[in-house]
Design an enzyme around this catalytic site. Structure first.
Site, PDB file in Angstrom:
ATOM      1  N   GLU A 109       0.801  -1.217   0.000  1.00 55.13           N
ATOM      2  CA  GLU A 109       0.000   0.000   0.000  1.00 55.13           C
ATOM      3  C   GLU A 109       0.836   1.270   0.000  1.00 55.13           C
ATOM      4  OE1 GLU A 109       0.882  -1.361   4.058  1.00 55.13           O
ATOM      5  OE2 GLU A 109      -0.118  -2.301   2.365  1.00 55.13           O
ATOM      6  N   ASP A 118      18.370  20.403 -30.373  1.00 49.43           N
ATOM      7  CA  ASP A 118      18.561  21.409 -31.403  1.00 49.43           C
ATOM      8  C   ASP A 118      19.869  22.137 -31.099  1.00 49.43           C
ATOM      9  OD1 ASP A 118      17.979  23.093 -33.556  1.00 49.43           O
ATOM     10  OD2 ASP A 118      17.017  24.552 -32.246  1.00 49.43           O
ATOM     11  N   ASP A 149      13.757  24.887 -28.581  1.00 46.89           N
ATOM     12  CA  ASP A 149      13.035  26.099 -28.177  1.00 46.89           C
ATOM     13  C   ASP A 149      12.297  26.777 -29.316  1.00 46.89           C
ATOM     14  OD1 ASP A 149      15.176  27.023 -29.623  1.00 46.89           O
ATOM     15  OD2 ASP A 149      15.779  28.568 -28.198  1.00 46.89           O
ATOM     16  N   ASP A 187      10.696  22.719 -33.361  1.00 51.28           N
ATOM     17  CA  ASP A 187      11.012  21.682 -32.381  1.00 51.28           C
ATOM     18  C   ASP A 187       9.768  21.111 -31.701  1.00 51.28           C
ATOM     19  OD1 ASP A 187      13.794  22.059 -32.744  1.00 51.28           O
ATOM     20  OD2 ASP A 187      13.760  23.779 -31.393  1.00 51.28           O
ATOM     21  N   ASN A 225       7.761 -14.041   3.239  1.00 45.44           N
ATOM     22  CA  ASN A 225       6.721 -14.187   4.269  1.00 45.44           C
ATOM     23  C   ASN A 225       5.706 -15.260   3.904  1.00 45.44           C
ATOM     24  OD1 ASN A 225       7.892 -12.202   5.798  1.00 45.44           O
ATOM     25  ND2 ASN A 225       6.524 -10.577   5.108  1.00 45.44           N
ATOM     26  N   ASN A 264       2.650  -4.871  10.208  1.00 44.01           N
ATOM     27  CA  ASN A 264       2.658  -4.179   8.921  1.00 44.01           C
ATOM     28  C   ASN A 264       2.548  -2.670   9.067  1.00 44.01           C
ATOM     29  OD1 ASN A 264       2.621  -5.913   6.286  1.00 44.01           O
ATOM     30  ND2 ASN A 264       1.504  -7.098   7.810  1.00 44.01           N
ATOM     31  N   ASP A 319       5.290  -0.308   7.581  1.00 42.68           N
ATOM     32  CA  ASP A 319       4.957   0.779   6.658  1.00 42.68           C
ATOM     33  C   ASP A 319       5.527   2.108   7.128  1.00 42.68           C
ATOM     34  OD1 ASP A 319       3.621  -0.938   5.020  1.00 42.68           O
ATOM     35  OD2 ASP A 319       1.606  -0.345   5.651  1.00 42.68           O
TER      36      ASP A 319
END
Length: 913
Positions: free
Chosen positions: A344, A386, A655, A659, A723, A748, A752
């Site tokens: 998550e 360019d 620019d 382009d 796990n 958990n 986390d």
């Protein structure tokens, strides 16, 4: 249909996270319009409205919008703006905090956890529900804070870069003796401030800022590909013919399209959400633009992890139900495992890492328009750029003005000045350099002595532009300037010693030799020619008039390279990025600039040669060569597209008008503040400063971002796999659950929390030396190696708990679960330090202080919980000191074994990908 496919279809509309969004995102529920053509997705009433406007005569049109040919006054525009609002689309309006919070919550993982929270509630597992909701809140709020922070930094910089429109404003000046005098003037205003009824001026390079009905135009060509998908420009006129398609209305220009060439004056007929594009944003939800490699990778990994969860949870449920004979407890245990297997924090980690990169870039005065552009920077393998304004300073100096034979000529300068002075299209830096010669202005007095009759605007096919003026002798004079080869093609004579001589092949070759010598000095050559004709003679002021001209000579410009160009190119080469020059200039000037900036040449391919190659042949050349000269805009785009199809992650830096297509096609488009409107709109990143070493910052931030994301993914896939492997084994022979559902959820939640600091971790220099991109096979291989390795030490811990402490009976269930909980929280939290680097952890490479503090704080909390006041609530019991001694040896063995495994893995497969 499989269960996995059913779940996938159920969640598909929630997969459009903020980091996957690109352009037009409606504020409602997301749907995907994959097949409906944009040009058909508009209400019948709006089509009729546009058609009616297209056929109104000018006086009725102005009257219907309460406007005037001289424009609106400031007061009228302000009143209208208060009434209709700013000229912004729904997707451009800044989201409210609540809306942004909702977007941060909405992802497949949070949805899955929400479902599991409801299940816990309806099975009276209130503590479990509270923990799951806490995990959702932690992921959502951290993501929200990081995203808000990056968006605020970007907004501050965006305020420095505004797209403007040229508006005609009406002035009312009081007369001395009754009545008022009407006059007008042109001003530049922010496009957001346009209102219906505004009279605007359009020229090459402009974005069409709002839906516009043309009042006058000259050789106006519009690129409507963003609306219709058709690549060829469309010519517009002041009148139109009846048609079924609104895009065939020849006097209507649409917001979001852009001017390729020509000039026009028009009246704004609709702005913001009332425009055609605004109508589309009410229906569109996702950009039709192809997802980047990064977006595709996140999507693929997300579904892989969800599918793994959906596959394993029923198996675990069935095994525990059959072996423990308590199906409710087995169900709650399976729910807890599902929570544990759900990554998550992935959306939060993705957003936080990208946001951190964006904030760092903002400190370098770089606007990141899309967060995922940060990762594309790091993954970039080829940078196409360019030449003018990117490698060069874009400070053009008029170095010489010579006749056709290379001798200094004031006459050539005077004619070049008249051309630049009278043109109304896009004045580039070459024109600016010419117009700086005020001594010529004082001598010619062009506004008094030369009346402008007409002009033929520049375009990238002709590569020239002309003005027609009336001189003091009442003769019409066409003055043309442009690229040398295109100019020679329309010249029949050359001016030589005050007389006109025929342009023979011998003279033409001599001219080419002279100009080649100038090009080798790095000078850009613009040829100047003229043509006289009588004012009384009918004359068509179109491109057909550009023939039989007399070549006068050339103006030669110097655009020196940027001081930062050479070190930037060196850095890019050292960090695994190939550089390719894609320029419209000729090969001689390009060769000189490449030499000045230290770019070794590996062959030059010209635009004229590219047209003769199919895509397969061009792909070979694009891979091996690094300079492409005299290119058209479509040729630039084609090269970028072919490089992408070959598997490269392609950046493009430019620019100019020419382009824009390449900027849009590239994985990452880079432009500058001084770029034309269409280039800035097409780019993903805009640099506010002209220091090219900012590219180095972008690449390092992109690679650091991706490296930290990979740490989380490697940790998540290996830990989850390990796990599940452990749970499957222990569930077969233990008479009780290895961990209670609430214990798994608490574990958990702590785990986390420790991951919050991953986006701010240090990254080894070795991980930054080459492009990083998705390597799914390597992730799976990593999971299969390091997942079972963690399970091995889990099983060793179980063996100690059973063999030494005899915790294999119902009576000693709490002891087993307490010890297994502590071992799990230590190894799962510690793993990030072990797999974050190929080097010896904590010695040769140490994590950042936030990550160190977060992980060791969580380890301390995990060890403390069995001794805390919450122990009885969590079904924990005190753990004997002897177990901690055993655990210390197990953890030490785990650390050493992982370090050895890293060395073997490095030699066999490599570490930094």
């Amino acid at each position: 249909m499989s269960a996995i496919e059913a779940i996938k279809r159920l969640f598909i509309h929630l997969l459009s996270n903020k980091y996957l969004e690109r352009h037009f995102v409606h504020l409602g529920i997301l749907e995907i319009f994959r097949s409906t053509p944009l040009k058909n997705d508009i209400s019948k009433n709006y089509k009729e409205h546009l058609t009616n406007i297209a056929f109104l005569d000018t006086s009725m049109l102005l009257e219907s919008f309460h406007s005037n040919i001289n424009g609106l006054t400031e007061e009228e525009a302000d009143e209208l703006r208060d009434e209709v609002g700013l000229n912004k689309l729904a997707c451009d309006l800044q989201s409210t905090s609540w809306r942004q919070l909702w977007e941060c919550y909405r992802n497949p993982f949070n949805l899955l956890l929400s479902v599991l929270a409801f299940i816990s509630y309806f099975t009276d597992d209130i503590p479990g529900m509270i923990v799951i909701v806490s995990m959702i809140g932690l992921s959502t709020f951290i993501r929200f804070i990081q995203e808000r922070k990056s968006s605020q930094a970007a907004e501050k910089l965006k305020a420095m870069v505004k797209t403007t429109a040229t508006v005609i404003r009406r002035l009312i000046a009081p007369q001395t003796e009754g009545g008022n005098t009407l006059s007008q003037h042109k001003i530049e205003i922010n496009v957001d401030h346009l209102v219906p009824g505004d009279i605007i001026h359009l020229s090459s390079g402009d974005m069409i800022p709002a839906d516009t009905r043309l009042l006058s135009c000259k050789d106006l060509f519009i690129n409507q590909s963003t609306m219709t998908g058709e690549a060829m420009p469309v010519e517009k006129f002041t009148t139109t013919k009846p048609t079924d398609s609104i895009f065939d209305l020849e006097n209507i220009c649409y917001m979001g399209t852009n001017v390729i060439s020509g000039t026009a004056i028009g009246i704004v007929i609709a702005t913001g959400r009332q425009s055609y594009l605004g109508e589309l944003t009410k229906r569109m939800t996702e950009s039709k633009k192809i997802q980047t490699n990064f977006q595709t990778g996140v999507n693929k990994i997300s579904w892989t992890l969800i599918q793994f969860t959906i596959l394993m949870v029923p198996i675990i449920f069935a095994i525990n139900g059959l072996t423990k004979h308590d199906w409710l407890e087995a169900f709650l245990f399976a729910v807890s495992i599902a929570v544990g297997l759900t990554p998550e924090m992935l959306p939060m980690i993705v957003t936080a890492t990208l946001a951190r990169g964006a904030v760092e870039m903002s400190r370098q005065k770089v606007i990141v328009k899309h967060l995922d552009a940060i990762q594309s920077f790091g993954a970039m393998t080829v940078l196409c750029t360019d030449k003018t304004g990117t490698l060069t300073q874009n400070k053009i100096f008029l170095e010489r003005h010579t006749d056709a034979w290379g001798e200094e000529s004031n006459l050539v300068l005077e004619y070049a000045y008249l051309n630049s002075f009278h043109q109304t299209g896009l004045k580039n830096l070459l024109d600016v350099a010419v117009l700086e010669h005020m001594d010529v202005h004082q001598k010619l007095k062009p506004s008094i002595n030369y009346e402008k009759i007409d002009e033929i605007p520049f375009d990238f096919v002709r590569r020239r532009m002309s003005v027609i003026v009336n001189d003091q002798q009442n003769n019409h004079l066409l003055i043309c300037k442009g690229a040398l080869e295109e100019m020679l093609a329309i010249c029949s004579h050359v001016f030589d010693n005050n007389k006109s001589v025929k342009l023979t092949p011998r003279i033409k070759n001599e001219i080419l030799s002279i100009t080649n010598d100038l090009n080798k000095e790095g000078l850009r050559i613009v040829a100047v020619a003229r043509k006289f004709f009588e004012a009384t003679k009918e004359f068509e002021h179109t491109t057909h008039a550009e023939h039989d001209l007399e070549l006068l000579g050339y103006v030669a410009f110097l655009d020196p390279p940027k001081e930062s160009a050479a070190p930037a190119i060196k850095f890019l080469k050292e960090h695994g990025v190939d550089i390719k020059i894609l320029t419209g200039d000729n090969e001689l000037v390009t060769r000189k600039i490449c030499k000045d900036v230290g770019l070794s040449l590996h062959g030059i391919l010209l635009g004229s040669e590219i047209d003769d190659l199919d895509d397969q042949a061009l792909a070979v050349q694009a891979k091996s060569l690094n300079v492409f000269a005299k290119l058209s805009p479509l040729q630039k785009e084609r090269i970028v597209r072919i490089l992408k199809e070959n598997g490269d992650v392609v950046g493009f830096m430019g620019d100019g008008i020419n382009d824009a297509n390449a900027l849009e096609t590239a994985d990452i488009g880079i432009s500058v503040d001084s770029a034309v409107d269409i280039a800035k709109e097409s780019a993903n990143i805009i640099m506010l400063e002209k220091n090219l070493m900012i590219l180095a910052t972008g690449i390092i931030e992109g690679r650091r971002t991706f490296a930290n994301l990979l740490k989380y993914l490697k940790m998540a896939v290996s830990s989850n796999f390990g796990n599940v492997f452990t749970i499957l084994i222990t569930s077969l022979f233990l008479p009780f659950l290895p961990l209670m559902p609430l214990q798994i959820l608490i574990q958990n939640l702590l785990y986390d929390t420790s991951q919050i600091a991953i986006p701010f971790d240090n990254v080894d220099k070795e991980a930054l030396t080459k492009p990083l991109d998705w390597n799914t096979p390597d992730l799976l291989r990593f999971m299969l190696v390091f997942g079972p390795l963690s399970s091995l030490f889990d099983i060793l811990t179980i063996a100690v708990l059973i063999g030494i402490f005899h915790a294999n009976t119902i009576a000693h269930q709490s002891l087993f679960q307490s010890g297994f909980f502590v071992e799990g929280i230590v190894t799962q939290t510690l793993i990030v330090h072990l797999i974050r680097t190929r080097k010896i952890s904590f010695i040769e490479s140490c994590a950042s202080m936030p990550l160190l503090l977060a992980t060791f704080a969580i380890i301390a909390i995990g060890i403390y919980l069995p001794y805390s006041h919450f122990a009885h609530v969590l079904d924990f019991t005190h753990i004997p000191l002897q177990f901690h001694i055993w655990l210390t040896f197990i953890i030490a063995g785990y650390v050493v074994t992982v370090q050895i495994a890293k060395g073997i893995y490095q030699k066999r497969f490599g570490w930094y990908h």
